[in-house]
Design a protein around this motif. Structure first.
Motif, PDB file in Angstrom:
ATOM      1  N   ASN A 120       0.822  -1.212   0.000  1.00 42.56           N
ATOM      2  CA  ASN A 120       0.000   0.000   0.000  1.00 42.56           C
ATOM      3  C   ASN A 120       0.859   1.267   0.000  1.00 42.56           C
ATOM      4  O   ASN A 120       1.043   1.927   1.028  1.00 42.56           O
ATOM      5  CB  ASN A 120      -0.946   0.021   1.206  1.00 42.56           C
ATOM      6  N   TYR A 121       1.368   1.567  -1.180  1.00 44.52           N
ATOM      7  CA  TYR A 121       2.008   2.853  -1.457  1.00 44.52           C
ATOM      8  C   TYR A 121       1.305   3.427  -2.669  1.00 44.52           C
ATOM      9  O   TYR A 121       0.961   2.692  -3.607  1.00 44.52           O
ATOM     10  CB  TYR A 121       3.508   2.684  -1.701  1.00 44.52           C
ATOM     11  N   THR A 122       1.066   4.719  -2.643  1.00 41.58           N
ATOM     12  CA  THR A 122       0.177   5.337  -3.622  1.00 41.58           C
ATOM     13  C   THR A 122       0.557   5.002  -5.058  1.00 41.58           C
ATOM     14  O   THR A 122      -0.294   4.618  -5.864  1.00 41.58           O
ATOM     15  CB  THR A 122       0.163   6.863  -3.424  1.00 41.58           C
ATOM     16  N   GLY A 123       1.838   5.133  -5.413  1.00 41.26           N
ATOM     17  CA  GLY A 123       2.260   4.849  -6.771  1.00 41.26           C
ATOM     18  C   GLY A 123       2.072   3.394  -7.144  1.00 41.26           C
ATOM     19  O   GLY A 123       1.630   3.069  -8.258  1.00 41.26           O
ATOM     20  N   ASP A 124       2.417   2.486  -6.232  1.00 40.69           N
ATOM     21  CA  ASP A 124       2.248   1.061  -6.496  1.00 40.69           C
ATOM     22  C   ASP A 124       0.783   0.724  -6.758  1.00 40.69           C
ATOM     23  O   ASP A 124       0.445   0.032  -7.728  1.00 40.69           O
ATOM     24  CB  ASP A 124       2.750   0.235  -5.309  1.00 40.69           C
ATOM     25  N   VAL A 125      -0.089   1.192  -5.876  1.00 39.19           N
ATOM     26  CA  VAL A 125      -1.516   0.879  -6.000  1.00 39.19           C
ATOM     27  C   VAL A 125      -2.069   1.429  -7.307  1.00 39.19           C
ATOM     28  O   VAL A 125      -2.778   0.730  -8.049  1.00 39.19           O
ATOM     29  CB  VAL A 125      -2.295   1.430  -4.789  1.00 39.19           C
ATOM     30  N   MET A 126      -1.748   2.655  -7.636  1.00 37.70           N
ATOM     31  CA  MET A 126      -2.264   3.291  -8.848  1.00 37.70           C
ATOM     32  C   MET A 126      -1.777   2.569 -10.103  1.00 37.70           C
ATOM     33  O   MET A 126      -2.562   2.269 -11.006  1.00 37.70           O
ATOM     34  CB  MET A 126      -1.842   4.754  -8.894  1.00 37.70           C
ATOM     35  N   ASN A 127      -0.496   2.247 -10.152  1.00 39.39           N
ATOM     36  CA  ASN A 127       0.054   1.639 -11.362  1.00 39.39           C
ATOM     37  C   ASN A 127      -0.388   0.195 -11.543  1.00 39.39           C
ATOM     38  O   ASN A 127      -0.650  -0.254 -12.668  1.00 39.39           O
ATOM     39  CB  ASN A 127       1.574   1.755 -11.358  1.00 39.39           C
ATOM     40  N   PHE A 128      -0.480  -0.565 -10.451  1.00 46.70           N
ATOM     41  CA  PHE A 128      -1.001  -1.923 -10.560  1.00 46.70           C
ATOM     42  C   PHE A 128      -2.479  -1.909 -10.948  1.00 46.70           C
ATOM     43  O   PHE A 128      -2.945  -2.773 -11.698  1.00 46.70           O
ATOM     44  CB  PHE A 128      -0.794  -2.685  -9.253  1.00 46.70           C
ATOM     45  N   GLU A 129      -3.222  -0.929 -10.447  1.00 46.97           N
ATOM     46  CA  GLU A 129      -4.637  -0.818 -10.796  1.00 46.97           C
ATOM     47  C   GLU A 129      -4.810  -0.542 -12.292  1.00 46.97           C
ATOM     48  O   GLU A 129      -5.645  -1.164 -12.961  1.00 46.97           O
ATOM     49  CB  GLU A 129      -5.281   0.295  -9.966  1.00 46.97           C
ATOM     50  N   MET A 130      -4.029   0.379 -12.824  1.00 50.82           N
ATOM     51  CA  MET A 130      -4.087   0.673 -14.249  1.00 50.82           C
ATOM     52  C   MET A 130      -3.739  -0.557 -15.071  1.00 50.82           C
ATOM     53  O   MET A 130      -4.403  -0.880 -16.067  1.00 50.82           O
ATOM     54  CB  MET A 130      -3.136   1.822 -14.585  1.00 50.82           C
ATOM     55  N   ALA A 131      -2.687  -1.259 -14.667  1.00 52.01           N
ATOM     56  CA  ALA A 131      -2.263  -2.448 -15.402  1.00 52.01           C
ATOM     57  C   ALA A 131      -3.327  -3.542 -15.358  1.00 52.01           C
ATOM     58  O   ALA A 131      -3.566  -4.227 -16.363  1.00 52.01           O
ATOM     59  CB  ALA A 131      -0.945  -2.969 -14.821  1.00 52.01           C
ATOM     60  N   ALA A 132      -3.983  -3.705 -14.205  1.00 52.81           N
ATOM     61  CA  ALA A 132      -5.026  -4.730 -14.079  1.00 52.81           C
ATOM     62  C   ALA A 132      -6.196  -4.438 -15.011  1.00 52.81           C
ATOM     63  O   ALA A 132      -6.756  -5.355 -15.636  1.00 52.81           O
ATOM     64  CB  ALA A 132      -5.503  -4.817 -12.632  1.00 52.81           C
ATOM     65  N   GLU A 133      -6.558  -3.171 -15.134  1.00 54.14           N
ATOM     66  CA  GLU A 133      -7.661  -2.803 -16.024  1.00 54.14           C
ATOM     67  C   GLU A 133      -7.315  -3.100 -17.481  1.00 54.14           C
ATOM     68  O   GLU A 133      -8.145  -3.617 -18.243  1.00 54.14           O
ATOM     69  CB  GLU A 133      -7.995  -1.320 -15.850  1.00 54.14           C
ATOM     70  N   ILE A 134      -6.095  -2.793 -17.875  1.00 55.31           N
ATOM     71  CA  ILE A 134      -5.674  -3.050 -19.260  1.00 55.31           C
ATOM     72  C   ILE A 134      -5.592  -4.550 -19.524  1.00 55.31           C
ATOM     73  O   ILE A 134      -6.028  -5.038 -20.576  1.00 55.31           O
ATOM     74  CB  ILE A 134      -4.330  -2.357 -19.539  1.00 55.31           C
ATOM     75  N   ALA A 135      -5.051  -5.303 -18.559  1.00 52.00           N
ATOM     76  CA  ALA A 135      -4.960  -6.753 -18.725  1.00 52.00           C
ATOM     77  C   ALA A 135      -6.345  -7.378 -18.826  1.00 52.00           C
ATOM     78  O   ALA A 135      -6.576  -8.285 -19.645  1.00 52.00           O
ATOM     79  CB  ALA A 135      -4.183  -7.362 -17.561  1.00 52.00           C
TER      80      ALA A 135
END
Length: 333
Positions: free
Chosen positions: A106-121
């Motif tokens: 739970n770090y802001t950049g990690d959460v945001m970037n993994f979330e974006m990647a999950a949506e694209i995947a």
């Protein structure tokens, strides 16, 4: 600043090249995208697990890629989140048709970037589940987070969920187990020194020789408070008491006790600390079911340690005991 590096600009790339050279039979490293993969992918029909984060915490995460733990790890620059393109590439590469679990601190950049990647995947037909770790009792919010930081429980979740995935369990079940590990684990850390990020060339915060920082983060963040240095027995209490105050009830179960070095404290000191922790837990009637002592989630050259306690049920213990074979963690294999 004295560092065993070539250049501050190439530290991560050079380190990944070193991992590839040191573990050619176990790892495959994409040096362009900064992704660490298993040398041999899982068989079709098995859930894959991807994690990652900023570099500087080794062996987390790349050192935990292998049978029984992760399928891939994305390495950001030092203390910097990996970018969505890395995470998408890793997720696509390791998918074996049964979905992919993202384990995210739970770090802001990690959460945001993994979330974006999950949506694209997901848009490309890959089922992705995400579990965010947030076990640090020292803070609710910090410079890097909204809510609690994800720290030591991340290692335990990668091991336990990794074992579940290795057994062929479905994605929903693997994600539920990781969620349960996070919900039942709590952590707190302390520092005797700050760390020095190569690009900065100086300690992240000033800490006098006769003081220690209680409640630090793994990115060199200052902690809850500062106080005079104390014996290990007193330092152990500073960590044990806040964790036990928030650890879920036992219902007859003991804990996995994880005493982690922050990078620069020698193992002799970590064993001194673990002994004091074990004494305190025994006095409080908390049984220790399993133990892990050493450097597993570090903060560059910070001297100090963190403690993670996981209230482990029988299933968690079985999965913890299952074989694992990675550069950073290995038993039963």
């Amino acid at each position: 600043m004295k560092k065993l590096i070539n250049s501050v600009d190439t530290v991560v790339a050079d380190a990944l090249a070193g991992m590839a050279a040191a573990h050619p039979d176990a790892l495959r490293v994409d040096l362009d995208k900064h992704i660490v993969y298993r040398a041999r992918a899982k068989e079709q029909g098995r859930v894959a697990i991807v994690s990652g984060g900023g570099s500087g915490h080794e062996p987390l995460h790349g050192g935990f890629v292998g049978p029984g733990m992760l399928d891939a790890a994305c390495a950001g620059e030092i203390f910097t989140s990996p970018v969505p393109d890395q995470i998408i590439a890793a997720t696509t590469a390791v998918d074996r048709g049964a979905g992919v679990l993202h384990l995210v601190k739970n770090y802001t950049g990690d959460v945001m970037n993994f979330e974006m990647a999950a949506e694209i995947a997901a848009g490309s037909g890959i089922e992705v589940a995400t579990v965010v770790t947030n076990d640090d009792v020292a803070v609710e919010d910090s410079l890097y987070t909204a809510g609690r930081r994800g720290v030591g429980v991340t290692v335990l979740a990668e091991k336990i969920a990794g074992a579940a995935a290795e057994q062929g369990r479905p994605l929903a079940e693997v994600a539920e187990i990781a969620t349960r590990v996070n919900a039942n684990g709590r952590s707190m850390g302390m520092a005797l020194t700050s760390c020095t990020v190569p690009a900065n060339g100086k300690p992240s915060f000033d800490l006098p020789d006769d003081e220690m920082e209680i409640g630090i983060g793994i990115h060199g963040e200052p902690g809850r408070h500062r106080e005079k240095i104390a014996p290990a027995s007193e330092i152990a209490g500073r960590l044990v008491e806040p964790i036990l105050a928030e650890l879920p009830a036992g219902d007859g179960h003991g804990v996995i006790a994880f005493l982690n070095g922050m990078g620069a404290s020698p193992l002799i000191e970590l064993y001194v600390m673990y002994h004091e922790v074990a004494e305190l837990l025994a006095a409080r009637g908390v049984g220790i079911e399993r133990r892990l002592v050493g450097n597993y989630i570090t903060s560059l050259d910070m001297a100090g340690c963190s403690l993670t306690l996981l209230r482990a049920d029988d299933e968690m213990l079985r999965l913890w005991d299952a074989p694992v074979n990675t550069p950073g963690l290995r038993w039963g294999a």
